[in-house]
Design a protein around this motif. Structure first.
Motif, PDB file in Angstrom:
ATOM      1  N   UNK A 102       0.877  -1.424  -0.138  1.00 52.54           N
ATOM      2  CA  UNK A 102       0.231  -0.145  -0.187  1.00 52.54           C
ATOM      3  C   UNK A 102       1.050   1.256   0.013  1.00 52.54           C
ATOM      4  N   UNK A 103       1.869   1.628   0.984  1.00 52.18           N
ATOM      5  CA  UNK A 103       2.941   2.024   0.563  1.00 52.18           C
ATOM      6  C   UNK A 103       3.930   2.575  -0.009  1.00 52.18           C
ATOM      7  N   UNK A 104       4.586   1.514  -0.871  1.00 49.00           N
ATOM      8  CA  UNK A 104       4.451   1.765  -2.246  1.00 49.00           C
ATOM      9  C   UNK A 104       3.504   2.242  -3.235  1.00 49.00           C
ATOM     10  N   UNK A 105       2.494   1.630  -2.842  1.00 48.95           N
ATOM     11  CA  UNK A 105       1.406   2.280  -4.358  1.00 48.95           C
ATOM     12  C   UNK A 105       0.993   3.490  -4.032  1.00 48.95           C
ATOM     13  N   UNK A 106       0.633   4.652  -2.517  1.00 51.38           N
ATOM     14  CA  UNK A 106       1.026   5.770  -3.180  1.00 51.38           C
ATOM     15  C   UNK A 106       2.086   6.404  -2.457  1.00 51.38           C
ATOM     16  N   UNK A 107       3.323   5.972  -2.874  1.00 49.61           N
ATOM     17  CA  UNK A 107       4.428   6.729  -3.469  1.00 49.61           C
ATOM     18  C   UNK A 107       4.826   6.711  -4.673  1.00 49.61           C
ATOM     19  N   UNK A 108       3.811   5.843  -5.802  1.00 50.19           N
ATOM     20  CA  UNK A 108       3.883   5.859  -6.885  1.00 50.19           C
ATOM     21  C   UNK A 108       3.035   7.050  -7.088  1.00 50.19           C
ATOM     22  N   UNK A 109       2.023   6.796  -6.403  1.00 53.81           N
ATOM     23  CA  UNK A 109       0.534   7.610  -7.301  1.00 53.81           C
ATOM     24  C   UNK A 109       1.209   9.140  -7.111  1.00 53.81           C
ATOM     25  N   UNK A 110       1.772   9.901  -5.698  1.00 57.55           N
ATOM     26  CA  UNK A 110       1.929  10.896  -5.400  1.00 57.55           C
ATOM     27  C   UNK A 110       3.383  11.123  -5.652  1.00 57.55           C
ATOM     28  N   UNK A 111       4.478   9.867  -6.684  1.00 61.70           N
ATOM     29  CA  UNK A 111       5.696  10.656  -7.335  1.00 61.70           C
ATOM     30  C   UNK A 111       5.642  11.994  -7.931  1.00 61.70           C
ATOM     31  N   UNK A 112       6.707  12.401  -8.331  1.00 59.83           N
ATOM     32  CA  UNK A 112       6.657  13.580  -8.970  1.00 59.83           C
ATOM     33  C   UNK A 112       6.326  13.341 -10.233  1.00 59.83           C
ATOM     34  N   UNK A 113       7.360  12.142 -10.549  1.00 59.79           N
ATOM     35  CA  UNK A 113       7.591  11.869 -12.345  1.00 59.79           C
ATOM     36  C   UNK A 113       5.258  11.790 -12.358  1.00 59.79           C
ATOM     37  N   UNK A 114       4.708  11.169 -11.721  1.00 57.83           N
ATOM     38  CA  UNK A 114       3.523  10.511 -11.837  1.00 57.83           C
ATOM     39  C   UNK A 114       3.142  12.524 -12.231  1.00 57.83           C
ATOM     40  N   UNK A 115       3.282  13.108 -11.679  1.00 59.20           N
ATOM     41  CA  UNK A 115       3.325  14.631 -11.765  1.00 59.20           C
ATOM     42  C   UNK A 115       3.799  14.913 -12.953  1.00 59.20           C
ATOM     43  N   UNK A 116       5.007  14.613 -13.444  1.00 61.05           N
ATOM     44  CA  UNK A 116       5.414  15.211 -15.118  1.00 61.05           C
ATOM     45  C   UNK A 116       4.735  14.860 -15.780  1.00 61.05           C
ATOM     46  N   UNK A 117       3.788  13.128 -15.578  1.00 59.00           N
ATOM     47  CA  UNK A 117       3.162  12.841 -16.913  1.00 59.00           C
ATOM     48  C   UNK A 117       2.315  13.337 -17.221  1.00 59.00           C
ATOM     49  N   UNK A 118       1.845  13.138 -15.886  1.00 60.93           N
ATOM     50  CA  UNK A 118       0.218  13.677 -15.765  1.00 60.93           C
ATOM     51  C   UNK A 118      -0.312  15.190 -15.030  1.00 60.93           C
ATOM     52  N   UNK A 119      -0.041  15.958 -15.272  1.00 60.86           N
ATOM     53  CA  UNK A 119       0.195  17.029 -14.693  1.00 60.86           C
ATOM     54  C   UNK A 119      -1.619  17.029 -14.672  1.00 60.86           C
ATOM     55  N   UNK A 120      -1.757  16.829 -13.283  1.00 55.35           N
ATOM     56  CA  UNK A 120      -3.491  16.543 -12.505  1.00 55.35           C
ATOM     57  C   UNK A 120      -4.418  18.212 -13.382  1.00 55.35           C
ATOM     58  N   UNK A 121      -3.301  19.359 -12.114  1.00 56.56           N
ATOM     59  CA  UNK A 121      -4.145  20.815 -12.485  1.00 56.56           C
ATOM     60  C   UNK A 121      -4.334  21.720 -13.876  1.00 56.56           C
ATOM     61  N   UNK A 122      -3.013  20.837 -14.570  1.00 59.76           N
ATOM     62  CA  UNK A 122      -3.525  21.496 -16.190  1.00 59.76           C
ATOM     63  C   UNK A 122      -4.618  20.077 -16.953  1.00 59.76           C
ATOM     64  N   UNK A 123      -4.167  19.047 -16.316  1.00 59.80           N
ATOM     65  CA  UNK A 123      -5.977  18.104 -17.354  1.00 59.80           C
ATOM     66  C   UNK A 123      -6.768  18.445 -17.243  1.00 59.80           C
ATOM     67  N   UNK A 124      -7.228  18.745 -15.224  1.00 60.37           N
ATOM     68  CA  UNK A 124      -8.468  19.715 -14.971  1.00 60.37           C
ATOM     69  C   UNK A 124      -8.430  20.902 -15.586  1.00 60.37           C
ATOM     70  N   UNK A 125      -8.204  21.541 -15.612  1.00 61.36           N
ATOM     71  CA  UNK A 125      -7.865  23.445 -16.444  1.00 61.36           C
ATOM     72  C   UNK A 125      -8.785  22.687 -17.799  1.00 61.36           C
ATOM     73  N   UNK A 126      -8.282  22.086 -18.889  1.00 56.83           N
ATOM     74  CA  UNK A 126      -9.004  21.707 -19.590  1.00 56.83           C
ATOM     75  C   UNK A 126      -9.707  21.059 -20.019  1.00 56.83           C
ATOM     76  N   UNK A 127     -10.698  20.016 -18.983  1.00 58.48           N
ATOM     77  CA  UNK A 127     -11.583  19.966 -19.073  1.00 58.48           C
ATOM     78  C   UNK A 127     -13.182  20.352 -18.813  1.00 58.48           C
ATOM     79  N   UNK A 128     -13.880  20.257 -19.550  1.00 63.59           N
ATOM     80  CA  UNK A 128     -15.267  21.143 -19.385  1.00 63.59           C
ATOM     81  C   UNK A 128     -16.091  21.354 -17.702  1.00 63.59           C
ATOM     82  N   UNK A 129     -15.576  21.878 -16.890  1.00 60.63           N
ATOM     83  CA  UNK A 129     -15.706  21.386 -15.634  1.00 60.63           C
ATOM     84  C   UNK A 129     -16.565  23.194 -14.888  1.00 60.63           C
ATOM     85  N   UNK A 130     -17.765  22.933 -14.536  1.00 61.95           N
ATOM     86  CA  UNK A 130     -18.163  24.637 -14.613  1.00 61.95           C
ATOM     87  C   UNK A 130     -18.045  25.306 -12.092  1.00 61.95           C
ATOM     88  N   UNK A 131     -18.523  25.842 -11.397  1.00 62.02           N
ATOM     89  CA  UNK A 131     -18.021  25.809  -9.855  1.00 62.02           C
ATOM     90  C   UNK A 131     -19.708  25.211 -10.072  1.00 62.02           C
TER      91      UNK A 131
END
Length: 197
Positions: free
Chosen positions: A14-43
Motif C-alpha cells: 500500500x505504501x509503495x502504491x501511495x509513493x507511486x501515485x504521489x510521485x513527481x514523475x507521475x505529476x510530470x507525466x500527468x499534470x493534474x491541474x493542467x488536465x483538469x483546467x482543460x476539462x469542461x468543468x464549471x463551479x
C-alpha cells in the motif's frame, strides 16, 4: 506469525502504491491541474472521480466546483488519504464512497463530469461499467477516460493483455450510448477520451 507477515507485506504494498501515485514523475507525466483546467468543468457541476486512489485528481477537481465531488475507491485506506488531504486543503465538498464501480449507487443523471483515470483496464466488464457511468451522467455531461495505449512498443504501464486501445475504448463508449468523443494523446503512452452524453 504468518498473518503478521501478510499484514506487513500488505502495508508495504500500500505504501509503495501511495509513493507511486504521489510521485513527481507521475505529476510530470500527468499534470493534474493542467488536465483538469482543460476539462469542461464549471463551479456548479457535480463531479465523480472513479478509482480515486490517493486523490491525485480529486483534490484539483474539488477546487474547480462549489458542488460535491464524489471520490470512489474500493480501498478505505486510499479514501483516508483523500480525507487527510481535504482537511489539509480545507476542502469540504468531497464525499468519499467505498465501493466498486459496478456497485456504485448514485442517482441516475446526477453527475455533470466523471473522471476515470487509469482504472477501466482493471474492471471485469467494460461494457457494464460504461453503462453504469452512462446512467449516472446528466444529459450533456462528460466522461473523461485516461488509459495506456495498447501498443507493443510502449513497455511502461499495465500488462499488454489488459490494456484497452483508444479505438476499442472509443467504440465501447459509443456502444454504451455516449455520443461525441475526442481522443487526445497526453504523451507517447497515455491517451484521454472525452465522451459526452
Amino acid at each position: 506469525m504468518n498473518n503478521i507477515k501478510k499484514s506487513h507485506d500488505g502495508d508495504q504494498k500500500f505504501l509503495n502504491k501511495i509513493a507511486f501515485l504521489e510521485s513527481k514523475q507521475r505529476e510530470r507525466l500527468l499534470p493534474p491541474e493542467m488536465l483538469i483546467d482543460e476539462m469542461p468543468i464549471h463551479e456548479n457541476h457535480t463531479l465523480l472521480d472513479i478509482g480515486a486512489g490517493s486523490g491525485f485528481f480529486t483534490i484539483p477537481m474539488a477546487k474547480k466546483t462549489k458542488e460535491t465531488v464524489y471520490a470512489l475507491d474500493f480501498d478505505s485506506r486510499m479514501l483516508n488519504v483523500i480525507s487527510e488531504k481535504a482537511i489539509k486543503e480545507d476542502l469540504q465538498n468531497i464525499k468519499l464512497i467505498e465501493s466498486t464501480i459496478e456497485a456504485l449507487s448514485l442517482e441516475d443523471e446526477s453527475i455533470d463530469f466523471i473522471m476515470a483515470s487509469l482504472i477501466l483496464h482493471e474492471v471485469e466488464s467494460l461494457s457494464k461499467v460504461l453503462s453504469k457511468l452512462y446512467e449516472v451522467t446528466k444529459i450533456g455531461g462528460h466522461l473523461l477516460c485516461l488509459e495506456y495505449e495498447k501498443d507493443e512498443k510502449i513497455i511502461e504501464g499495465p500488462p499488454m493483455d489488459i490494456r484497452i486501445s483508444s479505438t476499442d475504448l472509443e467504440q465501447s463508449l459509443l456502444n454504451s450510448g455516449f455520443k461525441s468523443t475526442k481522443i487526445t494523446r497526453i504523451n507517447d503512452s497515455i491517451y484521454t477520451i472525452l465522451a459526452k452524453k
